[in-house]
Enzyme design. Sequence first.
Site, PDB file in Angstrom:
ATOM      1  N   HIS A  78       4.978  10.490 -53.705  1.00 29.33           N
ATOM      2  CA  HIS A  78       6.271  11.158 -53.516  1.00 29.33           C
ATOM      3  C   HIS A  78       6.858  10.770 -52.166  1.00 29.33           C
ATOM      4  CE1 HIS A  78       4.921  15.126 -51.286  1.00 29.33           C
ATOM      5  NE2 HIS A  78       4.408  14.063 -50.725  1.00 29.33           N
ATOM      6  N   CYS A 135       6.451  11.781 -43.784  1.00 29.73           N
ATOM      7  CA  CYS A 135       6.503  12.217 -45.190  1.00 29.73           C
ATOM      8  C   CYS A 135       7.760  11.696 -45.878  1.00 29.73           C
ATOM      9  CB  CYS A 135       6.471  13.735 -45.285  1.00 29.73           C
ATOM     10  SG  CYS A 135       4.909  14.427 -44.754  1.00 29.73           S
ATOM     11  N   HIS A 146       4.496   7.895 -50.261  1.00 27.39           N
ATOM     12  CA  HIS A 146       3.052   7.923 -49.991  1.00 27.39           C
ATOM     13  C   HIS A 146       2.388   8.734 -51.102  1.00 27.39           C
ATOM     14  CE1 HIS A 146       4.672  11.616 -48.240  1.00 27.39           C
ATOM     15  NE2 HIS A 146       3.520  12.160 -48.590  1.00 27.39           N
ATOM     16  N   HIS A 178      -0.837  11.292 -52.863  1.00 26.70           N
ATOM     17  CA  HIS A 178      -1.796  12.379 -52.678  1.00 26.70           C
ATOM     18  C   HIS A 178      -2.729  12.427 -53.884  1.00 26.70           C
ATOM     19  CE1 HIS A 178       0.163  14.258 -49.230  1.00 26.70           C
ATOM     20  NE2 HIS A 178       1.315  14.116 -49.838  1.00 26.70           N
ATOM     21  N   ASP A 187       0.235  12.431 -63.526  1.00 28.25           N
ATOM     22  CA  ASP A 187      -0.810  11.541 -63.024  1.00 28.25           C
ATOM     23  C   ASP A 187      -0.323  10.091 -62.949  1.00 28.25           C
ATOM     24  OD1 ASP A 187      -3.396  11.014 -62.065  1.00 28.25           O
ATOM     25  OD2 ASP A 187      -4.051  10.391 -64.070  1.00 28.25           O
ATOM     26  N   HIS A 188      -0.527   9.498 -61.777  1.00 32.76           N
ATOM     27  CA  HIS A 188      -0.111   8.111 -61.513  1.00 32.76           C
ATOM     28  C   HIS A 188       1.397   7.900 -61.671  1.00 32.76           C
ATOM     29  CE1 HIS A 188      -4.391   7.604 -61.494  1.00 32.76           C
ATOM     30  NE2 HIS A 188      -4.250   6.391 -60.985  1.00 32.76           N
ATOM     31  N   GLU A 235      -2.730  19.799 -51.935  1.00 31.22           N
ATOM     32  CA  GLU A 235      -2.111  18.500 -51.657  1.00 31.22           C
ATOM     33  C   GLU A 235      -3.111  17.609 -50.917  1.00 31.22           C
ATOM     34  OE1 GLU A 235       2.295  17.910 -50.150  1.00 31.22           O
ATOM     35  OE2 GLU A 235       0.929  18.207 -48.478  1.00 31.22           O
TER      36      GLU A 235
HETATM   37 NI    NI Z   1       3.188  14.098 -49.083  1.00 31.58          NI
END
Ligand code: NI
Length: 144
Positions: free
Chosen positions: A20, A39, A45, A47, A85-86, A131
């Site tokens: 995200h 961020c 990036h 998580h 997911d992914h 997260e």
């Molecule tokens: Ni983040």
Amino acid sequence: MSPSAPKVYVSRKFHFSASHRVYNPSWSDEKNAEVFGPCSNPTGHGHNYELEVIVAGTPHPETGYVIDIAYLRRLIEERIISQLDHRHLNTDVAFLAGRIPSSENLIVAIWEQIQPLLPEGVTLVELRLWETPRNCFIYHGQKA
Ligand code: NI
């Protein structure tokens, strides 16, 4: 549920990896960088999220179950986790369209998706979204 009926909480943990960018499209890039720091880096990036789904109900007299946990696992994996997911949360997830994909907004959106899926007599009581191993977000839904 009668007042004397035992209320039991059932929890199941799920995992998904997603990327995200915490970014407010109505702000300049400079303001995004100032408020969100790294961020908000343009290419995003990732998580490794953990999602805990906690439901409650009374054990059914014929099964002893509040909910068949294998059913709960399949339901959440097929309807929710498969969409996350992914994926890139800013662009790939229909139910996040128009929302800044912070974990706060993500947990509220996940709640909205799960709640209508649960069978009669089973109540969604809490979501926990990690997260990172240290940062956890908790939601109990909107109280009437
Ligand atoms: Ni983040």
